[in-house]
Design a protein around this motif. Structure first.
Motif, PDB file in Angstrom:
ATOM      1  N   LYS A  48       0.900  -1.245   0.018  1.00 35.34           N
ATOM      2  CA  LYS A  48       0.156   0.429   0.348  1.00 35.34           C
ATOM      3  C   LYS A  48       0.833   0.821   0.008  1.00 35.34           C
ATOM      4  N   ARG A  85       0.908   6.859  -6.705  1.00 33.51           N
ATOM      5  CA  ARG A  85      -0.215   7.600  -7.127  1.00 33.51           C
ATOM      6  C   ARG A  85       0.682   9.614  -6.686  1.00 33.51           C
ATOM      7  N   HIS A  86       1.344   9.448  -5.869  1.00 29.97           N
ATOM      8  CA  HIS A  86       2.170  10.863  -5.627  1.00 29.97           C
ATOM      9  C   HIS A  86       2.227  10.922  -7.677  1.00 29.97           C
ATOM     10  N   GLU A 128       0.990   4.237  -2.787  1.00 30.16           N
ATOM     11  CA  GLU A 128       0.484   5.659  -2.471  1.00 30.16           C
ATOM     12  C   GLU A 128       1.890   6.526  -3.841  1.00 30.16           C
TER      13      GLU A 128
END
Length: 207
Positions: free
Chosen positions: A183, A190-191, A187
């Protein structure tokens, strides 16, 4: 990744990031920024697990957020564990994987890892996807690319287990610990994707 490898990686990639930032300040065109990225990462030819020849920058990296790691098919511990983790990261990313994110798993044992060997390795861990490239090729070509990424070693048993996340368009790069939870890795990606979308918008405005 050894201390020396970390230093080399930092020098190489930070040097490219610095050049990219300078280029952005100079208001050069998107085509010129792309040319600088291609010059740094090179269009060295490699082979995918499907035995398809690709140019490292233009075909594997361009226009994507990339996650890069290093494997060899005879690895008995780290490579299987990290590959299995990246399968979970792929699931966490959902539709962003493939659309915005590509995984590049580069063999550091090209003498023995043929495309068919990498295809079997990928299938074994359910890591089969058109946007997950397992790369090998002529040993000199692989060595050149891996050195550019600051991860070359003559001893494959002590190869880098670092996970590298980056965006050539943004000129941004980050190392993620291989023991980070899926996860957290997702993440981080995704940034980078958010930054990639903004960079694309800016590129459109500059045209």
């Amino acid at each position: 990744m050894s201390g020396i490898q970390r230093i080399v990686f930092s020098i190489l990639v930070l040097g490219f990031v610095s050049a990219t930032a300078h280029a952005q300040q100079a208001k050069i065109s998107p085509a010129e920024r792309e040319a600088k990225a291609r010059e740094y990462f090179t269009d060295t030819k490699l082979k995918t697990q499907a035995d398809r020849t690709v140019r490292f920058f233009s075909d594997a990296m361009k226009n994507k957020v990339v996650l890069i790691n290093f494997v060899f098919t005879q690895c008995g511990d780290a490579c299987p564990l990290i590959t299995a983790k990246l399968v979970q990261v792929k699931k966490e990313l959902a539709e962003a994987f493939g659309k915005d994110v590509r995984f590049l798993s580069i063999s550091i044992d090209p003498q023995h890892d043929r495309p068919q060997d990498l295809a079997k390795f990928a299938a074994k861990f359910d890591a089969v996807h058109p946007e997950w490239l397992f790369l090998t090729g002529e040993p000199a070509n692989v060595e050149h690319v891996v050195k550019r990424l600051g991860a070359w070693t003559d001893d494959i048993e002590s190869h880098s287990t670092a996970i590298i996340i980056g965006s050539p368009r943004q000129g941004k790069w980050k190392k993620v610990r291989p023991d980070a939870p899926p996860k957290i890795i997702a993440e981080e990606l995704r940034h980078f994707v958010a930054g990639e979308i903004e960079a694309r918008k800016l590129a459109q405005l500059e045209r």
